[in-house]
Design an enzyme around this catalytic site. Structure first.
Site, PDB file in Angstrom:
ATOM      1  N   CYS A  64       0.842  -1.196   0.000  1.00 55.16           N
ATOM      2  CA  CYS A  64       0.000   0.000   0.000  1.00 55.16           C
ATOM      3  C   CYS A  64       0.881   1.251   0.000  1.00 55.16           C
ATOM      4  CB  CYS A  64      -0.920  -0.002   1.220  1.00 55.16           C
ATOM      5  SG  CYS A  64      -1.946   1.477   1.362  1.00 55.16           S
TER       6      CYS A  64
ATOM      7  N   CYS B 184      -0.335   4.108   2.283  1.00 54.74           N
ATOM      8  CA  CYS B 184      -0.120   3.818   3.705  1.00 54.74           C
ATOM      9  C   CYS B 184       1.332   4.062   4.108  1.00 54.74           C
ATOM     10  CB  CYS B 184      -0.464   2.359   4.012  1.00 54.74           C
ATOM     11  SG  CYS B 184      -2.120   1.840   3.570  1.00 54.74           S
ATOM     12  N   ASP B 185       2.262   3.545   3.315  1.00 55.07           N
ATOM     13  CA  ASP B 185       3.663   3.494   3.741  1.00 55.07           C
ATOM     14  C   ASP B 185       4.632   4.350   2.940  1.00 55.07           C
ATOM     15  OD1 ASP B 185       2.997   1.588   5.714  1.00 55.07           O
ATOM     16  OD2 ASP B 185       2.986   0.017   4.202  1.00 55.07           O
TER      17      ASP B 185
END
Length: 313
Positions: free
Chosen positions: A134, A137-138
């Site tokens: 993701c 997300c990261d």
């Protein structure tokens, strides 16, 4: 089956946990069935920093534990079991579990989807330590760093484009000689000066110590192997929705196997709902999964009222 539930939730990821809270608060007799630890894909998140209202970063595990405690406080119960099938009989659902059958007026499928993995050395070891599925997300954790993107579909191109806003050192590899993504998405990547695209290339091994240091890459035509430095590897080679146990229900799925729902999260089978990563949706995040779960719980309560002739008109 001595006990009949109003709302049976299969899966305790963000969608299932949010649904459990909203279902219990709506005074539905709610049960959550989960074969592993609550949290789902969120358990892979080491530091979650974009969940609204939580200012200090939190681990996915800690967030899941809070959500579970909250749901239990409102009255939801949890069962540790796997689910083998679901069927509808006489207006009620029978959920076959490893602990025996459960009967419920409504069912929410919140089993999520598993990311397809490369299944190469180092992938498991660095999960959550540089390996990610993701970008939104990261990606922010690796601003300005050299990152590797693996994949050639729409998701891979979208995520690579997103990462290119964080770093001008993005390398994207695909095992074939062209992308399978939509032409517009593919062209966006190919014309992006921050993304170096390499076709006919696969990852063979991810190396590092406490974090990722390098990746072995192989040219599938020449079989030449090179080792290059990277600090993160983003893998987008597809997902597998966890719907196998629904194969005999006849529920409508899209071409990739995700459950098709309406805006209330109801599937093609009345009373059977789906939320989170297991349903056909354009965006998969913890917050969208939680929102799906809340909507599904509300819709389940309305469905039960309608069946009982108590719907508010």
């Amino acid at each position: 089956m001595s006990q009949v539930y109003d709302f049976a939730i299969i899966g305790a990821g963000a969608a299932g946990l949010a649904a459990a809270q909203y279902g219990a608060r709506a005074n539905l007799k709610t049960v959550v069935i989960e074969e592993m630890a609550p949290g789902g894909q969120a358990l892979l998140i080491d530091t979650l920093e974009n969940y609204p209202g939580i200012e200090e970063p939190i681990s996915g595990y800690d967030l899941a534990e809070r959500m579970r405690a909250q749901a239990e406080r409102f009255g939801a119960s949890f069962i540790d079991a796997s689910v083998s099938s679901v069927r509808k009989e006489n207006g009620r659902f029978i959920v076959e579990t490893s602990n025996g059958p459960i009967e419920s007026l409504t069912v929410l499928v919140a089993t999520g989807a598993k990311h397809r993995q490369l299944e190469i050395p180092g992938e498991q070891e660095f999960m959550g330590k540089g390996i990610s599925y993701c970008a939104t997300c990261d990606g922010p954790f690796f601003k300005g760093k050299r990152m590797l993107v693996v994949g050639g579909g729409d998701a891979a191109c979208d995520e690579a484009t997103y990462l290119s806003k964080l770093s001008d050192q993005i390398v994207m590899i695909h095992r074939r000689d062209r992308f399978r993504a939509q032409k517009a998405l593919a062209q966006r990547v190919l014309s992006n000066p921050s993304i170096q695209v390499r076709f006919n290339t696969v990852a063979k091994e991810i190396r590092g110590d406490t974090k990722i240091r390098s990746v072995l890459l192989e040219n599938v035509l020449t079989h030449e192997i090179t080792e290059e430095p990277f600090e993160a590897v983003f893998i987008f080679i597809g997902s597998i929705p966890q719907t196998e146990f629904l194969k005999d229900t006849g529920v409508a799925l899209d071409e990739t196997g995700y459950i098709i729902t309406d805006c209330t999260m109801q599937s093609s089978i009345p009373g059977l709902f789906a939320a989170g990563d297991v349903r056909a949706t354009p965006f998969r995040q913890v917050i969208t999964a939680a929102a799906d779960g809340a909507i599904a719980a509300h819709a389940a309560a309305n469905y039960i009222d309608e069946q009982r002739g108590q719907a508010y008109r």
